[in-house]
Design a protein around this motif. Structure first.
Motif, mmCIF file in Angstrom:
data_model
loop_
_atom_site.group_PDB
_atom_site.id
_atom_site.type_symbol
_atom_site.label_atom_id
_atom_site.label_comp_id
_atom_site.label_asym_id
_atom_site.label_seq_id
_atom_site.Cartn_x
_atom_site.Cartn_y
_atom_site.Cartn_z
ATOM 1 N N GLY A 138 0.824 -1.207 0.000
ATOM 2 C CA GLY A 138 0.000 0.000 0.000
ATOM 3 C C GLY A 138 0.855 1.252 0.000
ATOM 4 O O GLY A 138 0.671 2.148 0.829
ATOM 5 N N CYS A 139 1.780 1.320 -0.954
ATOM 6 C CA CYS A 139 2.758 2.416 -0.963
ATOM 7 C C CYS A 139 2.171 3.733 -1.445
ATOM 8 O O CYS A 139 2.806 4.788 -1.300
ATOM 9 N N GLY A 140 0.971 3.713 -2.041
ATOM 10 C CA GLY A 140 0.372 4.950 -2.523
ATOM 11 C C GLY A 140 1.264 5.642 -3.529
ATOM 12 O O GLY A 140 1.774 5.020 -4.464
ATOM 13 N N VAL A 141 1.498 6.937 -3.309
ATOM 14 C CA VAL A 141 2.322 7.720 -4.245
ATOM 15 C C VAL A 141 3.731 7.948 -3.712
ATOM 16 O O VAL A 141 4.450 8.818 -4.187
ATOM 17 N N GLY A 142 4.116 7.170 -2.682
ATOM 18 C CA GLY A 142 5.511 7.200 -2.235
ATOM 19 C C GLY A 142 5.787 7.990 -0.985
ATOM 20 O O GLY A 142 6.949 8.317 -0.710
ATOM 21 N N ASN A 143 4.771 8.265 -0.154
ATOM 22 C CA ASN A 143 4.975 9.094 1.030
ATOM 23 C C ASN A 143 5.798 8.423 2.123
ATOM 24 O O ASN A 143 6.246 9.092 3.049
ATOM 25 N N THR A 144 5.985 7.121 2.024
ATOM 26 C CA THR A 144 6.898 6.405 2.916
ATOM 27 C C THR A 144 8.220 6.112 2.224
ATOM 28 O O THR A 144 9.297 6.338 2.779
ATOM 29 N N CYS A 162 4.146 -1.778 -3.394
ATOM 30 C CA CYS A 162 2.999 -2.156 -4.221
ATOM 31 C C CYS A 162 1.788 -1.365 -3.778
ATOM 32 O O CYS A 162 1.717 -0.875 -2.647
ATOM 33 N N ASP A 163 0.827 -1.245 -4.662
ATOM 34 C CA ASP A 163 -0.439 -0.623 -4.313
ATOM 35 C C ASP A 163 -1.547 -1.245 -5.140
ATOM 36 O O ASP A 163 -1.317 -1.735 -6.251
#
Length: 323
Positions: A138-144, A162-163
């Protein structure tokens, strides 16, 4: 600001409200304890917003079209909705052990006692040439992922992400910080029985689950944890943070948005679950994980302009795969 006042200012994760009259002095307070009255009020609000549930047809539609709802979310918000999680290294220093700038988080003594296992099952340190692999679900748009890449200069670190949303992955790959020499992201439905991923079983050092398990149907959560165990190396670590029961976001729901107990659909039809510590403990222990941390992080956020107080409740945990 002079040096003396800077030294007195508590760092993130170390700011405690000792005098209620000073609540509007800062934007946030850590480890805020609830009294019985506040707990009962929260229970009553949840009871009221849980009265009207979706029909079986609506629930099936929310599940079948979940990817479309998240695609629509990212299509609208792009990379502007979530802020980069620079707090990660205060809460989970394991993600970038070479980053020494983040303060150490201080928890209540009672919270610390909830952990049954200290990091004694951690693999022995290896030499500096050993590859280290992190995978975020659940990485979304890379905020982690982007903050980790920015703070850690470890040349042997590689991050996978992955998302569920192909739109989120597309946006992330367009970011100038996306470096294929250091990270790779792809579309994956983590609830599938068999994962199609670019790494081997028993190969990952850390798997990151931050505000993602709550978006999954509770009946499918055990499948996710089972696959996590397959791909973590022996001694590998899961770092977890997600919504806790009676969080402000749950209390704000109106009637008619409840899918099942503590599981809701937002106005955009993305879903969210609110966990107890015991539920997280059961999910991981049923797969044989060792608990190193499982605590309730209660934070009081303050809008000083409007003189409002907002109580957030998150579950934070660390679980290790046995050696």
């Amino acid at each position: 600001m002079d040096e003396s006042s800077a030294e007195k200012r508590p760092q993130f994760g170390n700011r405690f409200l000792e005098n209620a009259d000073e609540v509007f002095k800062h934007n946030a307070w850590d480890n805020v304890q609830w009294d019985e009255e506040q707990e009962n009020l929260a229970k009553e609000k949840v009871k009221l917003n849980s009265q009207v549930n979706f029909s079986e047809g609506d629930i099936k539609s929310l599940e079948d079209e979940a990817d479309k709802h998240w695609d629509a979310f990212y299509d609208i918000h792009q990379n502007r909705f979530f802020k980069d999680r620079h707090w990660l290294f205060t809460e989970f220093p394991e993600l970038a052990p070479d980053n020494t700038s983040a303060p150490v988080r201080v928890f209540n003594e009672s919270d610390e006692k909830q952990s049954e296992n200290k990091p004694q099952n951690e693999p022995k340190p290896t030499d500096g040439n050993t590859k280290r692999q992190i995978f975020e679900i659940g990485c979304g748009v890379g905020n982690t992922i982007f903050p980790i890449l920015q703070y850690s200069r470890d040349s042997n670190l590689f991050i996978y992400g992955c998302d569920f949303s192909s739109k989120a992955i597309e946006i992330m790959k367009q970011n100038e910080l996306y470096d294929t020499n250091r990270c790779e992201v792809f579309v994956l439905d983590a609830t599938e029985q068999k994962w199609n991923v670019p790494f081997e079983e028993n190969s990952l050092d850390i798997i990151v689950l931050i505000f993602v398990l709550s978006a999954i149907d509770p009946s499918k959560m055990p499948t996710v944890i089972n696959n996590i165990k397959k791909y973590l190396k022996p001694g590998g670590l899961v770092v977890f943070r997600d919504y806790g029961l009676y969080d402000l976001a749950q209390l704000r729901f109106k009637k008619g948005r409840c899918i099942s107990d503590n599981f809701y659909a937002r106005g955009d039809n993305t879903r969210v679950y609110f966990f107890t510590q015991e539920e997280i403990r059961s999910l991981f222990k049923n797969e044989g994980f060792l608990e190193e941390q499982n605590l309730i992080d209660r934070r009081l956020q303050v809008n000083r302009g409007k003189m409002l107080t907002m109580y957030r409740v998150w579950i934070q945990a660390k679980y290790r795969k046995p050696l």
